[in-house]
Design a protein around this motif. Structure first.
Motif, short mmCIF file in Angstrom:
data_model
loop_
_atom_site.label_atom_id
_atom_site.label_comp_id
_atom_site.label_asym_id
_atom_site.label_seq_id
_atom_site.Cartn_x
_atom_site.Cartn_y
_atom_site.Cartn_z
N ILE A 1 0.84 -1.20 0.00
CA ILE A 1 0.00 0.00 0.00
C ILE A 1 0.87 1.25 0.00
N THR A 2 1.95 1.22 0.77
CA THR A 2 2.86 2.37 0.83
C THR A 2 3.48 2.65 -0.54
N GLU A 3 3.71 1.61 -1.32
CA GLU A 3 4.31 1.77 -2.64
C GLU A 3 3.45 2.62 -3.57
N LYS A 4 2.16 2.75 -3.27
CA LYS A 4 1.29 3.60 -4.09
C LYS A 4 1.72 5.06 -4.04
N LEU A 5 2.46 5.44 -3.01
CA LEU A 5 2.92 6.81 -2.85
C LEU A 5 4.30 7.03 -3.45
N LYS A 6 4.79 6.07 -4.20
CA LYS A 6 6.10 6.19 -4.83
C LYS A 6 5.97 7.00 -6.11
N LEU A 7 5.79 8.30 -5.95
CA LEU A 7 5.62 9.22 -7.07
C LEU A 7 6.98 9.74 -7.52
N ASN B 1 -3.44 21.53 9.61
CA ASN B 1 -3.60 21.87 8.20
C ASN B 1 -2.78 20.93 7.31
N ALA B 2 -1.55 20.67 7.73
CA ALA B 2 -0.69 19.75 6.98
C ALA B 2 -1.25 18.34 7.00
N ILE B 3 -1.73 17.89 8.15
CA ILE B 3 -2.28 16.53 8.26
C ILE B 3 -3.49 16.37 7.36
N MET B 4 -4.39 17.37 7.37
CA MET B 4 -5.57 17.31 6.50
C MET B 4 -5.16 17.21 5.03
N ALA B 5 -4.15 17.99 4.65
CA ALA B 5 -3.70 17.99 3.25
C ALA B 5 -3.07 16.66 2.88
N VAL B 6 -2.23 16.13 3.75
CA VAL B 6 -1.52 14.89 3.43
C VAL B 6 -2.47 13.70 3.43
N ILE B 7 -3.43 13.67 4.34
CA ILE B 7 -4.42 12.59 4.32
C ILE B 7 -5.19 12.60 3.01
N LYS B 8 -5.61 13.80 2.57
CA LYS B 8 -6.34 13.87 1.30
C LYS B 8 -5.45 13.44 0.14
N TRP B 9 -4.19 13.86 0.15
CA TRP B 9 -3.24 13.43 -0.89
C TRP B 9 -3.13 11.92 -0.93
N LYS B 10 -3.04 11.29 0.22
CA LYS B 10 -2.94 9.84 0.27
C LYS B 10 -4.23 9.17 -0.21
N LYS B 11 -5.35 9.80 0.02
CA LYS B 11 -6.61 9.28 -0.52
C LYS B 11 -6.60 9.30 -2.05
N LEU B 12 -6.10 10.38 -2.61
CA LEU B 12 -6.09 10.51 -4.07
C LEU B 12 -5.30 9.41 -4.74
N PHE B 13 -4.28 8.92 -4.07
CA PHE B 13 -3.41 7.91 -4.67
C PHE B 13 -3.68 6.50 -4.13
N PHE C 1 -4.01 5.24 -1.04
CA PHE C 1 -3.45 4.75 0.22
C PHE C 1 -4.55 4.58 1.26
N TYR C 2 -5.43 5.58 1.34
CA TYR C 2 -6.57 5.51 2.25
C TYR C 2 -7.86 5.33 1.45
N THR C 3 -8.85 4.70 2.07
CA THR C 3 -10.18 4.61 1.49
C THR C 3 -10.77 6.02 1.39
N ASP C 4 -11.46 6.29 0.28
CA ASP C 4 -12.03 7.62 0.06
C ASP C 4 -13.45 7.48 -0.48
N LEU C 5 -14.39 7.18 0.39
CA LEU C 5 -15.77 6.96 -0.04
C LEU C 5 -16.49 8.28 -0.34
N GLU C 6 -16.22 9.30 0.44
CA GLU C 6 -16.93 10.57 0.26
C GLU C 6 -16.34 11.41 -0.86
N GLN C 7 -15.03 11.28 -1.08
CA GLN C 7 -14.32 11.97 -2.15
C GLN C 7 -14.55 13.48 -2.12
N GLU C 8 -14.33 14.06 -0.95
CA GLU C 8 -14.46 15.49 -0.78
C GLU C 8 -13.26 16.21 -1.39
#
Length: 394
Positions: A169-175, A351-363, A365-372
């Motif tokens: 799962i972590t490998e998904k962030l290998k940008l 603020n940083a945590i919110m941004a990084v969690i969303k970034w990980k959702k986009l790629f 790493f995290y489940t993103d059902l609401e896709q805000e």
């Protein structure tokens, strides 16, 4: 450095991932930091040594059942020698400056299928007696494992992912390349978080100097000597995180018309800069380049001798950009409460945590059902509002 045989052999890799301190030396496999009991009924640590048979680039199955031991005579918790596993007293050199003192022989009927089964079996034969004296003792010490440049962007093994069994799962962030524009409070916390992911290159953009007030809203602790030197923010933070992530690149400049093309090749951009026409220009160019980004912002004001306000993240991808220009103000701040630029470390970190969690959702790493695509946290009421869900744009 990490031996290639370990990464190519599932049994050795499993030993490492579970926290055993292993090494390949002079064609022997060593398991170090193994707890055992001495004749004085004291817990000590020794080294188990095995021959190492290979088949091509991996270990061979069904290893020879004997191991050697570096340490004093191993005993039970009463100080009695473990004669049932000790084969003989020996003096066998295991590489330079390392001498095995005993050999052990305990062969199951079917033998050992691989080196993981063999070495953990012998570890447990010694460990049980040690834990009878000290229940907290363990052979799983999770030592830092240096990594070669061609193996990883990290200078040592990411044992956090392997221990949790989430390496795939972590490998998904290998940008390829990720940029942070603005290394103030929020930007520096973003760096703290993404430096622990396998991004190939992290590019930092900020022309400003690190001053004392910056130190009070950033991760870690700057020394007075470091502040006296007045370093550029990007160079200071590059030095701080280089011991972990080897490909952090400092650009002590603001992003403008002269260097905006450098962002064209970014896989992702975090914007952690003040509002204004410079941000508007960068966002328009990122949209033109087709680069996804997250913009961060904090608005704090004084109210009845307390602080109130909000923390915002706004996400933009090539598929979903319509909301950005409605959500963000690009006007330079006027003479108002925000001109004081009130920033607090915990809000910057949030603020940083919110941004990084969303970034990980986009790629993925995290489940993103609401896709805000827009999130706002209000301090009063501890309220989090998610808006601009993806289905609204379909």
């Amino acid at each position: 450095m990490s031996h290639p045989l370990i990464s190519h052999s599932p049994d050795l890799q499993r030993l490492r991932e579970e926290g055993y301190d292993i090494e390949i030396r002079s064609n022997y496999l060593l398991v170090k930091q193994v707890p055992y009991v001495t004749t004085d009924k004291v817990v000590a640590r020794g080294i188990l040594v095995s021959e190492l048979s290979t088949s091509g680039s991996t270990t061979a199955p069904n290893p020879y059942h004997v191991v050697w031991f570096v340490g004093s005579i191993p005993c039970d918790n009463h100080g009695r020698a473990l004669d049932e596993i000790i084969s003989q007293r020996t003096d066998m050199a295991v590489g330079e400056n390392l001498m095995a003192t005993y050999s052990f022989s305990r062969k199951p009927v079917a033998g050992y299928p691989d080196y993981y089964a063999k070495m953990t079996s012998y570890v447990n034969m010694l460990l049980g007696y040690a834990q009878a004296i000290d229940p907290s003792v363990t052979a799983k010490t999770f030592p830092p494992i240096p990594m070669d440049n061609d193996e990883s962007v990290f200078r040592y093994l990411d044992s956090a992912s392997s221990r949790a069994q989430i390496s795939a799962i972590t490998e998904k962030l290998k940008l390829g390349k990720v940029a942070i524009v603005g290394l103030g409070g929020t930007g520096s916390y973003i760096l703290d978080l993404i430096a622990k992911t396998p991004i190939e290159q992290i590019h930092l953009y900020d022309h400003d100097t690190l001053y004392t007030h910056n130190a009070f809203r950033a991760p870690g602790a700057a020394s007075i000597e470091e502040l006296d030197a007045a370093p550029k923010k990007v160079e200071y933070f590059q030095r701080k995180y280089d011991p972990l992530h080897r490909n952090i690149i400092a650009h002590p400049v603001h992003v403008d018309e002269s260097n905006i093309e450098e962002l064209r090749d970014m896989a992702f951009v975090f914007l952690a800069m003040d509002a204004g026409h410079a941000k508007k220009y960068i966002i328009e160019k990122l949209e033109e380049f087709g680069v996804p980004f997250i913009d961060t912002g904090i608005g704090v004001y004084q109210a009845d001798n307390t602080l109130a306000g909000l923390v915002r993240t706004t996400t933009s991808t090539p598929e979903h950009r319509q909301h950005v220009h409605d959500r963000l103000s690009f006007a330079d701040e006027g003479e108002n409460e925000y001109e004081r630029n009130i920033q607090i470390a915990d809000l910057n970190a949030l603020n940083a945590i919110m941004a990084v969690i969303k970034w990980k959702k986009l790629f993925g790493f995290y489940t993103d059902l609401e896709q805000e695509y827009s999130s706002t946290y209000t301090i009063d009421g501890n309220h989090l509002l998610n808006e601009d869900q993806q289905e609204q744009w379909r």
